[in-house]
Scaffold this motif. Structure first.
Motif, short mmCIF file in Angstrom:
data_model
loop_
_atom_site.label_atom_id
_atom_site.label_comp_id
_atom_site.label_asym_id
_atom_site.label_seq_id
_atom_site.Cartn_x
_atom_site.Cartn_y
_atom_site.Cartn_z
N LEU A 132 30.96 15.15 131.86
CA LEU A 132 30.04 15.20 131.08
C LEU A 132 29.91 16.60 130.52
O LEU A 132 30.30 17.54 131.15
N LYS A 133 29.28 16.77 129.43
CA LYS A 133 29.15 18.28 128.56
C LYS A 133 28.12 18.78 129.25
O LYS A 133 26.92 18.53 129.51
N ALA A 134 28.48 20.08 129.66
CA ALA A 134 27.47 21.18 130.33
C ALA A 134 26.41 21.70 129.09
O ALA A 134 27.07 21.66 127.89
N PRO A 135 25.54 22.18 129.45
CA PRO A 135 24.41 22.46 128.36
C PRO A 135 24.73 24.19 127.72
O PRO A 135 25.47 24.79 128.33
N GLU A 136 24.42 24.20 126.43
CA GLU A 136 24.61 25.44 125.88
C GLU A 136 23.34 26.20 125.94
O GLU A 136 22.26 25.54 126.38
N PRO A 137 23.22 27.43 125.77
CA PRO A 137 21.99 27.97 125.72
C PRO A 137 20.78 27.56 124.86
O PRO A 137 21.15 27.20 123.57
N LEU A 138 19.84 27.12 125.32
CA LEU A 138 18.51 26.45 124.45
C LEU A 138 17.77 27.59 123.73
O LEU A 138 17.53 27.64 122.69
N PHE A 139 17.43 28.84 124.26
CA PHE A 139 17.04 30.02 123.70
C PHE A 139 17.84 31.46 124.04
O PHE A 139 18.92 31.34 124.57
N GLU A 140 17.61 32.49 123.10
CA GLU A 140 17.91 33.73 123.35
C GLU A 140 17.04 34.50 124.29
O GLU A 140 15.71 34.04 124.39
N TYR A 141 17.68 35.34 124.91
CA TYR A 141 17.06 36.08 126.05
C TYR A 141 17.04 37.43 125.94
O TYR A 141 17.94 38.09 125.24
N ARG A 142 15.97 38.38 125.86
CA ARG A 142 15.91 39.75 125.93
C ARG A 142 16.60 40.51 126.96
O ARG A 142 16.74 39.86 127.97
N ARG A 143 17.58 41.59 126.73
CA ARG A 143 18.20 42.25 127.60
C ARG A 143 17.18 43.22 128.30
O ARG A 143 16.08 43.31 128.06
N PRO A 172 15.19 34.71 115.38
CA PRO A 172 15.04 33.97 116.87
C PRO A 172 14.13 34.77 117.74
O PRO A 172 14.14 35.73 117.84
N VAL A 173 13.40 33.76 118.44
CA VAL A 173 12.53 34.44 119.37
C VAL A 173 13.23 34.58 120.68
O VAL A 173 14.15 33.75 121.30
N ARG A 174 13.40 35.72 121.18
CA ARG A 174 13.95 35.95 122.42
C ARG A 174 12.92 36.25 123.63
O ARG A 174 12.08 36.79 123.75
N LEU A 175 13.37 35.30 124.48
CA LEU A 175 12.46 34.96 125.74
C LEU A 175 12.85 36.10 126.91
O LEU A 175 13.92 36.68 126.89
N THR A 176 11.93 35.97 127.98
CA THR A 176 12.15 36.73 129.20
C THR A 176 13.07 35.87 130.13
O THR A 176 12.91 34.60 130.15
N PRO A 177 14.20 36.63 130.65
CA PRO A 177 15.08 35.64 131.62
C PRO A 177 14.19 34.92 132.65
O PRO A 177 13.22 35.69 133.46
N GLY A 178 14.53 33.95 133.08
CA GLY A 178 13.53 33.04 134.14
C GLY A 178 13.20 31.80 133.44
O GLY A 178 13.72 31.28 132.49
N GLN A 179 12.53 30.92 134.34
CA GLN A 179 12.38 29.60 134.01
C GLN A 179 11.30 29.51 132.45
O GLN A 179 10.46 30.33 132.44
N THR A 180 11.44 28.37 132.04
CA THR A 180 10.68 28.09 130.67
C THR A 180 9.92 26.85 130.78
O THR A 180 10.65 25.97 131.23
N PHE A 181 8.42 26.82 130.47
CA PHE A 181 7.67 25.72 130.39
C PHE A 181 7.49 25.60 128.87
O PHE A 181 7.09 26.15 128.16
N ILE A 182 8.06 24.16 128.35
CA ILE A 182 7.91 23.88 127.04
C ILE A 182 6.84 22.74 126.94
O ILE A 182 6.85 21.79 127.41
N ALA A 183 5.79 22.87 126.34
CA ALA A 183 4.50 22.21 126.06
C ALA A 183 4.68 21.32 124.68
O ALA A 183 4.98 22.05 123.41
N LEU A 184 4.51 20.09 124.73
CA LEU A 184 4.69 19.20 123.42
C LEU A 184 3.29 18.84 123.27
O LEU A 184 3.18 17.24 123.40
N PRO A 185 2.21 19.20 122.92
CA PRO A 185 1.06 18.77 122.93
C PRO A 185 0.44 17.78 121.97
O PRO A 185 -0.04 16.73 122.42
N GLY A 186 0.62 18.18 120.77
CA GLY A 186 0.06 17.29 119.52
C GLY A 186 -1.49 17.35 119.46
O GLY A 186 -1.85 16.82 118.92
#
Length: 442
Positions: free
Chosen positions: A269-280, A410-424
Protein backbone atom coordinates in the motif's frame (compact mmCIF):
# COMPACT_ATOMS: atom_id res chain seq x y z
CA UNK A 1 42.79 26.22 28.25
CA UNK A 2 40.32 23.46 27.56
CA UNK A 3 41.89 20.51 25.80
CA UNK A 4 40.78 20.03 22.23
CA UNK A 5 39.68 23.65 21.71
CA UNK A 6 41.68 26.21 19.63
CA UNK A 7 43.35 29.00 21.63
CA UNK A 8 41.32 32.17 22.00
CA UNK A 9 42.38 35.05 19.71
CA UNK A 10 43.57 37.16 22.68
CA UNK A 11 46.05 34.52 23.88
CA UNK A 12 47.92 34.55 20.57
CA UNK A 13 48.11 38.31 20.56
CA UNK A 14 49.45 38.50 24.12
CA UNK A 15 52.39 36.32 22.97
CA UNK A 16 53.22 38.71 20.15
CA UNK A 17 53.05 41.74 22.50
CA UNK A 18 55.36 40.05 25.04
CA UNK A 19 57.93 39.33 22.32
CA UNK A 20 57.82 42.95 21.16
CA UNK A 21 58.31 44.24 24.71
CA UNK A 22 61.35 42.01 25.18
CA UNK A 23 62.91 43.38 22.01
CA UNK A 24 62.30 46.96 23.18
CA UNK A 25 63.86 46.26 26.58
CA UNK A 26 66.98 44.76 25.02
CA UNK A 27 67.33 47.74 22.66
CA UNK A 28 66.94 50.23 25.54
CA UNK A 29 69.56 48.45 27.61
CA UNK A 30 72.01 48.49 24.70
CA UNK A 31 71.44 52.17 23.81
CA UNK A 32 70.90 53.58 27.31
CA UNK A 33 67.54 54.99 26.26
CA UNK A 34 63.92 54.20 27.19
CA UNK A 35 60.80 53.43 25.29
CA UNK A 36 57.24 54.00 26.39
CA UNK A 37 55.03 51.00 25.82
CA UNK A 38 51.96 51.57 23.70
CA UNK A 39 48.53 51.67 25.23
CA UNK A 40 45.57 49.63 24.03
CA UNK A 41 42.43 50.83 22.36
CA UNK A 42 38.94 50.74 23.88
CA UNK A 43 36.36 48.59 22.10
CA UNK A 44 32.80 49.84 22.47
CA UNK A 45 29.87 47.45 22.77
CA UNK A 46 26.84 47.86 20.54
CA UNK A 47 23.33 48.33 21.89
CA UNK A 48 21.06 45.39 21.12
CA UNK A 49 17.50 46.62 20.51
CA UNK A 50 14.73 44.04 20.74
CA UNK A 51 11.58 45.66 19.38
CA UNK A 52 8.39 43.67 19.47
CA UNK A 53 5.54 44.24 17.06
CA UNK A 54 2.10 43.71 18.52
CA UNK A 55 -0.58 42.62 16.13
CA UNK A 56 -4.11 43.83 16.74
CA UNK A 57 -6.82 41.34 17.57
CA UNK A 58 -9.10 40.28 14.72
CA UNK A 59 -12.22 42.35 14.23
CA UNK A 60 -14.25 39.63 12.55
CA UNK A 61 -15.92 39.24 9.21
CA UNK A 62 -17.78 35.91 9.23
CA UNK A 63 -20.44 34.19 11.22
CA UNK A 64 -22.88 36.25 13.22
CA UNK A 65 -22.79 35.92 16.97
CA UNK A 66 -25.82 35.29 19.10
CA UNK A 67 -26.76 37.64 21.96
CA UNK A 68 -24.68 37.06 25.04
CA UNK A 69 -22.03 35.09 23.14
CA UNK A 70 -18.57 34.94 24.62
CA UNK A 71 -16.88 34.94 21.22
CA UNK A 72 -16.18 37.34 18.39
CA UNK A 73 -16.60 36.33 14.72
CA UNK A 74 -13.49 35.23 12.85
CA UNK A 75 -12.37 36.60 9.43
CA UNK A 76 -12.52 33.16 7.66
CA UNK A 77 23.21 45.32 26.48
CA UNK A 78 25.63 47.80 25.95
CA UNK A 79 29.23 46.44 26.13
CA UNK A 80 31.66 47.98 28.65
CA UNK A 81 34.80 49.83 27.60
CA UNK A 82 38.21 49.43 29.19
CA UNK A 83 41.99 49.73 28.68
CA UNK A 84 44.03 46.76 27.58
CA UNK A 85 47.42 48.57 27.51
CA UNK A 86 50.45 46.41 28.18
CA UNK A 87 51.94 48.84 30.73
CA UNK A 88 49.24 48.37 33.35
CA UNK A 89 46.79 45.77 34.54
CA UNK A 90 43.31 46.23 36.03
CA UNK A 91 42.78 46.14 39.76
CA UNK A 92 42.13 42.40 39.84
CA UNK A 93 45.67 41.71 38.65
CA UNK A 94 44.64 40.20 35.30
CA UNK A 95 45.07 41.70 31.89
CA UNK A 96 42.07 41.55 29.53
CA UNK A 97 42.35 40.24 26.01
CA UNK A 98 43.04 42.98 23.47
CA UNK A 99 40.44 43.64 20.80
CA UNK A 100 41.10 41.04 18.09
CA UNK A 101 40.12 43.61 15.46
CA UNK A 102 42.49 46.34 16.75
CA UNK A 103 43.86 48.46 13.88
CA UNK A 104 47.31 47.43 12.88
CA UNK A 105 46.89 43.77 13.79
CA UNK A 106 47.72 42.01 10.52
CA UNK A 107 46.29 38.66 11.57
CA UNK A 108 43.07 38.89 13.59
CA UNK A 109 41.38 35.63 14.49
CA UNK A 110 37.65 36.09 13.90
CA UNK A 111 35.14 33.91 15.71
CA UNK A 112 33.77 31.22 13.39
CA UNK A 113 30.27 31.87 12.05
CA UNK A 114 27.48 29.76 13.54
CA UNK A 115 26.28 27.43 10.77
CA UNK A 116 22.61 27.19 9.95
CA UNK A 117 21.46 23.71 11.02
CA UNK A 118 20.39 21.45 8.19
CA UNK A 119 17.04 19.84 9.00
CA UNK A 120 17.03 16.07 9.05
CA UNK A 121 14.24 13.80 7.80
CA UNK A 122 10.80 14.38 9.31
CA UNK A 123 7.59 12.43 9.72
CA UNK A 124 5.25 13.19 6.82
CA UNK A 125 2.09 13.83 8.84
CA UNK A 126 3.55 15.69 11.83
CA UNK A 127 6.71 17.43 10.59
CA UNK A 128 8.53 16.18 13.69
CA UNK A 129 12.04 14.66 13.50
CA UNK A 130 11.96 11.13 12.15
CA UNK A 131 12.82 8.66 14.93
CA UNK A 132 11.94 5.36 13.28
CA UNK A 133 12.79 5.26 9.53
CA UNK A 134 10.81 2.04 9.09
CA UNK A 135 7.50 3.92 9.33
CA UNK A 136 8.19 5.65 6.03
CA UNK A 137 7.31 2.47 4.14
CA UNK A 138 4.02 1.74 5.85
CA UNK A 139 0.64 3.17 4.90
CA UNK A 140 -1.33 5.51 7.08
CA UNK A 141 -4.07 3.91 9.19
CA UNK A 142 -7.40 5.71 9.59
CA UNK A 143 -10.07 4.58 12.06
CA UNK A 144 -13.53 6.10 12.48
CA UNK A 145 -14.11 7.16 16.11
CA UNK A 146 -17.37 8.20 17.80
CA UNK A 147 -17.66 11.59 19.50
CA UNK A 148 -21.13 11.47 21.07
CA UNK A 149 -21.42 11.87 24.83
CA UNK A 150 -21.98 8.13 25.35
CA UNK A 151 -18.78 7.40 23.40
CA UNK A 152 -16.56 9.80 25.34
CA UNK A 153 -13.96 9.77 26.61
CA UNK A 154 -12.31 8.05 23.69
CA UNK A 155 -9.06 6.12 23.88
CA UNK A 156 -5.96 6.31 21.69
CA UNK A 157 -6.74 9.47 19.74
CA UNK A 158 -3.87 11.46 21.28
CA UNK A 159 -1.48 9.12 19.45
CA UNK A 160 -2.96 10.03 16.04
CA UNK A 161 -0.91 12.26 13.73
CA UNK A 162 -4.08 13.88 12.35
CA UNK A 163 -7.65 14.09 13.67
CA UNK A 164 -10.44 15.10 11.27
CA UNK A 165 -13.91 16.01 12.53
CA UNK A 166 -16.78 15.69 10.07
CA UNK A 167 -20.57 15.85 10.35
CA UNK A 168 -22.71 12.73 10.44
CA UNK A 169 -26.45 13.40 10.76
CA UNK A 170 -26.87 15.69 13.79
CA UNK A 171 -23.55 14.84 15.45
CA UNK A 172 -19.90 14.52 14.39
CA UNK A 173 -17.35 11.74 14.05
CA UNK A 174 -13.56 11.72 14.12
CA UNK A 175 -11.25 10.23 11.54
CA UNK A 176 -8.13 9.36 13.55
CA UNK A 177 -5.16 9.01 11.17
CA UNK A 178 -2.04 7.22 12.44
CA UNK A 179 1.38 6.88 10.87
CA UNK A 180 4.25 7.84 13.20
CA UNK A 181 3.09 5.93 16.28
CA UNK A 182 0.69 3.27 17.54
CA UNK A 183 -2.28 3.30 19.89
CA UNK A 184 -2.28 0.23 22.11
CA UNK A 185 -6.03 0.62 22.60
CA UNK A 186 -8.33 2.60 20.30
CA UNK A 187 -12.04 3.33 20.30
CA UNK A 188 -14.92 3.48 20.22
CA UNK A 189 -14.80 2.41 16.58
CA UNK A 190 -17.85 3.61 14.65
CA UNK A 191 -19.40 3.31 11.20
CA UNK A 192 -18.36 4.70 7.82
CA UNK A 193 -20.05 7.45 5.82
CA UNK A 194 -20.03 8.74 2.24
CA UNK A 195 -17.63 11.57 3.13
CA UNK A 196 -14.88 9.12 4.02
CA UNK A 197 -13.44 8.00 0.67
CA UNK A 198 -12.41 11.46 -0.56
CA UNK A 199 -11.12 12.47 2.88
CA UNK A 200 -8.98 9.31 3.09
CA UNK A 201 -7.51 9.91 -0.38
CA UNK A 202 -5.49 12.76 1.18
CA UNK A 203 -3.22 10.14 2.79
CA UNK A 204 -1.93 8.00 -0.07
CA UNK A 205 -3.64 4.61 0.22
CA UNK A 206 -4.48 4.33 3.93
CA UNK A 207 -5.82 1.29 5.71
CA UNK A 208 -9.37 2.08 6.83
CA UNK A 209 -10.90 0.54 9.95
CA UNK A 210 -14.58 1.02 10.83
CA UNK A 211 -17.56 -0.82 12.29
CA UNK A 212 -19.64 -1.16 9.11
CA UNK A 213 -22.21 0.93 7.25
CA UNK A 214 -25.40 0.65 5.22
CA UNK A 215 -25.12 -1.23 1.88
CA UNK A 216 -24.91 1.95 -0.19
CA UNK A 217 -21.99 3.36 1.82
CA UNK A 218 -20.23 -0.02 1.78
CA UNK A 219 -20.43 0.05 -2.04
CA UNK A 220 -18.87 3.53 -2.02
CA UNK A 221 -16.06 2.32 0.25
CA UNK A 222 -15.48 -0.67 -2.04
CA UNK A 223 -15.37 1.64 -5.07
CA UNK A 224 -12.90 3.86 -3.23
CA UNK A 225 -10.70 0.84 -2.63
CA UNK A 226 -10.83 -0.08 -6.33
CA UNK A 227 -9.79 3.49 -7.16
CA UNK A 228 -6.76 3.23 -4.85
CA UNK A 229 -8.09 5.74 -2.31
CA UNK A 230 -8.01 3.31 0.66
CA UNK A 231 -7.77 -0.31 1.76
CA UNK A 232 -10.68 -1.44 3.94
CA UNK A 233 -10.18 -3.65 7.02
CA UNK A 234 -13.45 -3.36 8.94
CA UNK A 235 -14.43 -5.21 12.06
CA UNK A 236 -16.41 -8.10 10.52
CA UNK A 237 -13.44 -8.95 8.28
CA UNK A 238 -11.05 -9.10 11.23
CA UNK A 239 -13.07 -10.69 14.07
CA UNK A 240 -9.94 -11.31 16.16
CA UNK A 241 -8.64 -7.76 15.83
CA UNK A 242 -11.70 -5.87 17.10
CA UNK A 243 -13.45 -6.63 20.39
CA UNK A 244 -16.26 -5.42 22.63
CA UNK A 245 -15.45 -3.95 26.04
CA UNK A 246 -17.57 -4.58 29.12
CA UNK A 247 -17.93 -1.03 30.52
CA UNK A 248 -19.68 0.48 27.49
CA UNK A 249 -22.97 -0.34 25.80
CA UNK A 250 -23.25 -1.16 22.06
CA UNK A 251 -22.49 0.31 19.62
CA UNK A 252 -20.04 2.47 21.58
CA UNK A 253 -18.04 -0.48 22.92
CA UNK A 254 -16.09 -1.67 19.86
CA UNK A 255 -12.32 -1.26 20.31
CA UNK A 256 -9.13 -2.29 18.52
CA UNK A 257 -5.40 -1.62 18.49
CA UNK A 258 -3.49 -0.10 15.59
CA UNK A 259 -0.78 -2.77 15.46
CA UNK A 260 -3.28 -5.56 14.82
CA UNK A 261 -4.84 -3.77 11.86
CA UNK A 262 -1.46 -2.74 10.39
CA UNK A 263 -0.26 -6.34 10.67
CA UNK A 264 -3.27 -7.48 8.61
CA UNK A 265 -2.69 -4.96 5.79
CA UNK A 266 -0.88 -5.82 2.54
CA UNK A 267 2.72 -4.63 2.28
CA UNK A 268 2.34 -2.83 -1.05
CA UNK A 269 0.00 0.00 0.00
CA UNK A 270 1.13 3.55 -0.78
CA UNK A 271 2.61 5.48 2.14
CA UNK A 272 1.37 9.04 2.78
CA UNK A 273 3.03 12.14 1.42
CA UNK A 274 3.21 15.27 3.63
CA UNK A 275 -0.22 16.85 3.94
CA UNK A 276 1.14 20.24 5.13
CA UNK A 277 4.39 22.17 5.24
CA UNK A 278 5.97 22.84 8.65
CA UNK A 279 8.08 25.64 10.08
CA UNK A 280 11.68 24.91 11.01
CA UNK A 281 12.86 25.52 14.56
CA UNK A 282 13.17 29.26 15.14
CA UNK A 283 11.32 30.16 11.94
CA UNK A 284 8.89 33.03 12.58
CA UNK A 285 5.20 33.08 11.71
CA UNK A 286 4.18 35.10 8.65
CA UNK A 287 3.61 38.82 9.10
CA UNK A 288 -0.17 38.42 8.79
CA UNK A 289 -0.50 35.99 11.71
CA UNK A 290 -2.80 37.38 14.43
CA UNK A 291 -2.47 36.44 18.12
CA UNK A 292 -5.74 34.88 19.30
CA UNK A 293 -6.74 33.12 22.54
CA UNK A 294 -8.87 30.41 20.94
CA UNK A 295 -11.69 29.50 18.58
CA UNK A 296 -15.25 28.21 18.74
CA UNK A 297 -16.34 25.87 15.93
CA UNK A 298 -20.07 25.36 15.39
CA UNK A 299 -21.11 22.36 13.30
CA UNK A 300 -24.41 22.35 11.48
CA UNK A 301 -26.42 19.89 13.51
CA UNK A 302 -25.55 21.32 16.90
CA UNK A 303 -22.09 20.14 17.97
CA UNK A 304 -19.95 22.96 19.40
CA UNK A 305 -16.20 22.61 19.92
CA UNK A 306 -13.87 25.04 21.66
CA UNK A 307 -10.09 25.23 21.35
CA UNK A 308 -8.18 27.49 23.78
CA UNK A 309 -4.48 28.23 23.38
CA UNK A 310 -2.58 26.54 26.22
CA UNK A 311 0.89 28.08 26.14
CA UNK A 312 2.26 25.67 28.76
CA UNK A 313 1.21 22.64 26.71
CA UNK A 314 2.11 24.32 23.42
CA UNK A 315 -1.24 23.46 21.83
CA UNK A 316 -4.97 24.15 21.57
CA UNK A 317 -6.86 22.46 24.41
CA UNK A 318 -10.22 21.16 23.21
CA UNK A 319 -13.72 21.09 24.73
CA UNK A 320 -16.80 19.50 23.18
CA UNK A 321 -20.27 20.70 24.12
CA UNK A 322 -18.82 22.39 27.19
CA UNK A 323 -16.86 19.37 28.47
CA UNK A 324 -13.07 18.99 28.35
CA UNK A 325 -12.27 16.54 25.59
CA UNK A 326 -9.94 13.93 27.09
CA UNK A 327 -8.27 10.71 26.01
CA UNK A 328 -8.69 7.96 28.64
CA UNK A 329 -6.02 5.26 28.86
CA UNK A 330 -7.00 1.61 28.50
CA UNK A 331 -5.06 -1.63 28.48
CA UNK A 332 -4.63 -3.46 25.14
CA UNK A 333 -7.69 -5.60 25.90
CA UNK A 334 -9.79 -2.46 26.38
CA UNK A 335 -10.13 -2.48 30.16
CA UNK A 336 -9.59 0.92 31.82
CA UNK A 337 -6.08 1.75 33.04
CA UNK A 338 -6.53 3.72 36.28
CA UNK A 339 -2.77 4.23 36.67
CA UNK A 340 -2.72 6.75 33.81
CA UNK A 341 -4.64 10.01 34.19
CA UNK A 342 -6.83 11.17 31.29
CA UNK A 343 -5.08 13.69 29.01
CA UNK A 344 -6.93 16.52 27.28
CA UNK A 345 -6.81 16.58 23.49
CA UNK A 346 -4.43 19.48 22.75
CA UNK A 347 -3.22 19.48 19.13
CA UNK A 348 -0.36 21.72 18.03
CA UNK A 349 -2.49 22.97 15.12
CA UNK A 350 -6.17 23.45 14.40
CA UNK A 351 -7.03 23.80 10.70
CA UNK A 352 -10.61 24.85 10.00
CA UNK A 353 -11.66 24.25 6.40
CA UNK A 354 -15.02 25.79 5.60
CA UNK A 355 -16.67 22.92 3.79
CA UNK A 356 -20.00 22.59 2.06
CA UNK A 357 -22.21 19.56 2.63
CA UNK A 358 -24.64 17.83 0.33
CA UNK A 359 -27.00 14.88 0.76
CA UNK A 360 -25.40 11.46 0.40
CA UNK A 361 -26.55 9.38 -2.58
CA UNK A 362 -26.31 6.32 -0.34
CA UNK A 363 -28.23 7.76 2.61
CA UNK A 364 -30.95 10.36 2.19
CA UNK A 365 -30.63 11.74 5.71
CA UNK A 366 -26.81 11.67 5.83
CA UNK A 367 -24.73 14.78 5.04
CA UNK A 368 -21.71 14.33 2.77
CA UNK A 369 -18.76 16.71 3.04
CA UNK A 370 -17.55 18.24 -0.24
CA UNK A 371 -13.78 17.94 0.19
CA UNK A 372 -12.79 17.93 -3.48
CA UNK A 373 -13.40 21.38 -4.96
CA UNK A 374 -11.15 23.41 -7.28
CA UNK A 375 -12.64 26.61 -5.85
CA UNK A 376 -12.30 25.38 -2.28
CA UNK A 377 -13.27 27.68 0.56
CA UNK A 378 -12.05 29.71 3.48
CA UNK A 379 -9.34 28.33 5.75
CA UNK A 380 -8.48 29.40 9.27
CA UNK A 381 -5.22 27.98 10.61
CA UNK A 382 -4.56 28.22 14.35
CA UNK A 383 -0.91 27.59 15.21
CA UNK A 384 1.51 28.73 17.92
CA UNK A 385 -1.12 30.96 19.57
CA UNK A 386 -1.94 32.75 16.30
CA UNK A 387 -4.48 32.71 13.49
CA UNK A 388 -3.46 32.66 9.81
CA UNK A 389 -6.29 33.36 7.38
CA UNK A 390 -6.39 31.86 3.90
CA UNK A 391 -8.08 29.40 1.57
CA UNK A 392 -8.09 25.72 0.75
CA UNK A 393 -8.37 24.14 -2.70
CA UNK A 394 -8.35 20.58 -3.97
CA UNK A 395 -8.96 20.10 -7.69
CA UNK A 396 -9.10 16.29 -7.56
CA UNK A 397 -9.16 13.44 -5.07
CA UNK A 398 -5.71 12.45 -6.32
CA UNK A 399 -4.32 15.59 -4.71
CA UNK A 400 -4.32 16.50 -1.01
CA UNK A 401 -5.77 19.72 0.37
CA UNK A 402 -3.68 22.79 -0.47
CA UNK A 403 -3.91 25.46 2.25
CA UNK A 404 -2.53 28.90 1.45
CA UNK A 405 -2.57 32.25 3.25
CA UNK A 406 -4.15 35.40 1.84
CA UNK A 407 -0.97 36.09 -0.13
CA UNK A 408 -1.13 32.70 -1.83
CA UNK A 409 1.78 31.20 0.14
CA UNK A 410 1.51 27.69 1.62
CA UNK A 411 0.68 27.87 5.32
CA UNK A 412 3.45 26.30 7.40
CA UNK A 413 2.33 24.60 10.59
CA UNK A 414 3.98 23.91 13.92
CA UNK A 415 5.37 20.34 14.00
CA UNK A 416 3.04 18.04 15.93
CA UNK A 417 -0.54 16.76 15.83
CA UNK A 418 -3.04 18.59 13.63
CA UNK A 419 -6.81 18.72 14.18
CA UNK A 420 -8.79 19.42 10.97
CA UNK A 421 -12.35 20.68 11.41
CA UNK A 422 -14.89 20.52 8.55
CA UNK A 423 -17.79 22.41 10.14
CA UNK A 424 -20.03 23.93 7.48
CA UNK A 425 -21.15 26.32 10.24
CA UNK A 426 -19.94 29.44 12.04
CA UNK A 427 -16.37 29.77 13.27
CA UNK A 428 -15.85 32.37 15.98
CA UNK A 429 -12.64 33.68 17.52
CA UNK A 430 -12.80 33.68 21.33
CA UNK A 431 -12.40 36.69 23.53
CA UNK A 432 -9.54 36.45 26.02
CA UNK A 433 -11.68 36.23 29.16
CA UNK A 434 -13.65 33.28 27.84
CA UNK A 435 -10.50 31.35 26.89
CA UNK A 436 -8.91 32.03 30.27
CA UNK A 437 -12.06 30.86 32.05
CA UNK A 438 -12.05 27.59 30.10
CA UNK A 439 -8.44 26.88 30.98
CA UNK A 440 -8.89 27.86 34.61
CA UNK A 441 -11.96 25.72 35.28
CA UNK A 442 -11.27 22.54 33.31
Amino acid sequence: MTAGKPPRPGARRRGRIAAALLAVALLAAACGGSEEEPGGDQPAGAAQPTPEEETSAPDGDSGGDSPGSTTAPARGDTGATGSDGADEAPGDGTAPDPDPTEPGDPDPDPDPATPTPTPGPTEPLTGEPLVDPSIMNRPALAVKIGTSSVGRPQTGINQADVLIEVRVETITRLMAVFHSQDAISLGPVRSARSSDTDILANFGQPVYGHSGANPGVLREISQGQSAGKLYELRWDGLPNDYWRIADRVPPWNLYTTTSRIWDSAPSNLKAPEPLFEYRREGEPLPAGAEPVPGVEVRYLGGTIAHFAWDSEAGGWARWQDGTPHVDMARHPNGTPNPDVAPVQVTPANVVVLQTGYTGSAACSYCPEAITVDSEGGGALVFTDGHLIRGRWTRPSANQPWQVTDNNGNPVRLTPGQTFIALPGGDVLVMVQDFAENLLKNR
